[in-house]
Design an enzyme around this catalytic site. Sequence first.
Site, PDB file in Angstrom:
ATOM      1  CG  ASP A   1     -24.450 -14.411  -4.123  1.00  0.00           C
ATOM      2  OD1 ASP A   1     -23.029 -14.494  -4.963  1.00  0.00           O
ATOM      3  OD2 ASP A   1     -25.187 -15.247  -4.644  1.00  0.00           O
TER       4      ASP A   1
ATOM      5  CD  GLU B   1      11.692   8.993  -4.372  1.00  0.00           C
ATOM      6  OE1 GLU B   1      11.660  10.221  -3.722  1.00  0.00           O
ATOM      7  OE2 GLU B   1      11.714   7.958  -3.473  1.00  0.00           O
TER       8      GLU B   1
END
Length: 748
Positions: free
Chosen positions: A543, A333
């Site tokens: 990689d 909220e």
Amino acid sequence: MQSRRERRSPDPHELYFQNLTKRREPMEKKENQRKLRVCVATCNRADYSKLAPIMTGIKAEPEFFELDVVVLGSHLIDDYGNTYRMIEQDEFEIQARLHTIVRGEDEAAMVESVGLALVKLPDVLNRLKPDILIVHGDRFDALALATSAALMNIRILHIEGGEVSGTIDDSIRHAISKLAHYHICCTRSAEQHLIAMCEDHDHILLAGCPSYDKLLDARNKDYMSVIRAWLGGDVKPENYIVALQHPVTTDIKHSIKMFELTLDALISFNKKTLILFPNIDAGSKEMVRVMRKKGVEHHPNFRAVKHVPFEQFIQLVAHAGCMIGNSSCGVREAGAFGTPVINLGTRQTGRETGENVLHVRDADTQDKIIHALQLQFGKRYPCSKIYGDGNAVPRIVKFLKSIDLIEPLQKKFHFPPVKDSFSQDIDHILETQSALAVDLGGTNLRIAIVSMKGDIVKKYVQPNPKTYEERLALILNMCIEAASEAVNLNCRILGVGISTGGRVNPHEGIVLHSTKLIQEWSSVNLRAPLSDALHLPVWVDNDGNCAALAERKYGKGRGVEDFVTVITGTGIGGGIVHHHELIHGSSFCAAELGHIMVSLDGPECMCGSRGCVEAYASGMALQREAKKLHDDNLLLVDWMPLKNDDGITAIHLIQSAKLGNSKAANILQTAGTALGIGIVNILHTINPSLVILSGVLASHYVSIVKDVIQQRALSSVQTAEVVTSDLSEPALLGAASMVLDYTTRRTY
């Protein structure tokens, strides 16, 4: 030129609801159709703030609905404000009040409270005979409600399923979702989580958070009278703090310690603070003792309260200088107002948050929390609508009207298709669980069968083709060959892991941008074609990240919480592991360690910039310098033969340096120093405890890097250990670990 309004993209909640309406028009009330009897059960002040707007929407259409309200849990306890009274003040008739809380505020009391609720609920549900029960969230009381309704063949509508947070709440929320027949979720991610949990997409509504229907107009109301009523007449807007912190039931001792540090920080920070008592979870009694020990209830800067009505509470949050604690209100909220929030601990881990939230995951002293207060207090952030747009209730009411009571009550789960199912037999049990690992290099394409222990059972190597079509065809053919041979090797292939150069989106299995060494390899979806052809799941990553994963599972990073792997090869790359998890970054560009700049006017890098680590310390950089020396007849020394057909490489530079060539040695020293400075920057940025140098150049750089760290790094990070990797195949092992960790239920 289009105006800003014309360019604005549609709100995701509204767009979703429009699409849902097109897909399935709701049933309108017919003359002979009876009203839908809806029972809303509320357990505490927090869930009532979400349920009250829905109750109002249902009550406003008496021709369609009959509303019953059941109140239980902490609503009926004086210590928590007897909050059932606000339900009566909202003019809802309460059909049943169930005292279900067993006092004790520990784990056993929570279990006993669930049991007491299960004993009392059947009589109420038998009397009310609802068509559908609406429950909210992730509280233990809600689990008792859902369990009772499911066993009594009552349809369940669950509010806020599919979300992710910390503690036992996650498990309870997902358990309720599995019992529920219909789901109202607040975010697109929550919707996708429910679909991944095999829930029926047609029974899921992305509506937004119901509380947003009330709170989005809160800033326009008479907030000054609310601030004066709760904090006094001398307090100005944005010059006070709202604090709300609950126990973490899976680590009560630590959460109490965090609460104590929070109170110390708030006392030191010396700002007017409205602090709410914690909820009724296990550990709350100890937290209240801490409040009283610190004298919070009588401290002139604090106002300690058990409950604030929701509409007043959100006005206090909207105009606060800061909100602190671990309540979901802070990450949900408060974002609608741009209120700065400090989220403490792990209770909300995984929640979607706006930029207004600053996380303090852990703290040993109050200093870190005070620093967070100094950073956040008094700021304003852009308003966020991650959790809703203020129109949830009309969508929910319309969704309720579409529920077909003739539809079979037994819920169906939408499992993904499973191919090639097998029966359990001794041969399957004795098979070695394995992965197909693919390493896509600039020169060669390598595929290996890798066992769970990290043993490379068999490896296949072929030159890497230059075109996309040939490369993909070769990967597929080699994988098919390896998978076939795996049967003879008694290996059960669980999936395919691919390590490739460049920037990769691992969530979708797409190579976004490749390195220059791999041509025609950008915007390539590797997962879909390989998975379809092999009928196996496929994982793809960079990689460097794969090297870090290999170290985490099989190498020197095993069991280390924070470490960095640096690959020293043709290029410079690496991966970052933080809190045992691999870091990808917002655009999958984390750990581009080779492109850390260590000089403003250094040599040109392949990325187009200058002075990158890779421009000094990579194999290509050393080869460039070796060729320069060779052209000037300064590379070769005695006893260093070089055939006419040999190309000059980095190896020749290293050999020359070892044989006493001072110019070659100086180049290696400069390269190692550049790498060391880059690693010093890494240590200063993410503070890992371990740096692992991997690749063919690692052993030549490790001593230089250690010296640079001792000379240039802050003393606080000089304790970081620098080691060389023991793994001979990090790319293949990392690719395999993506498969083996996930398929054996370690989240990747």
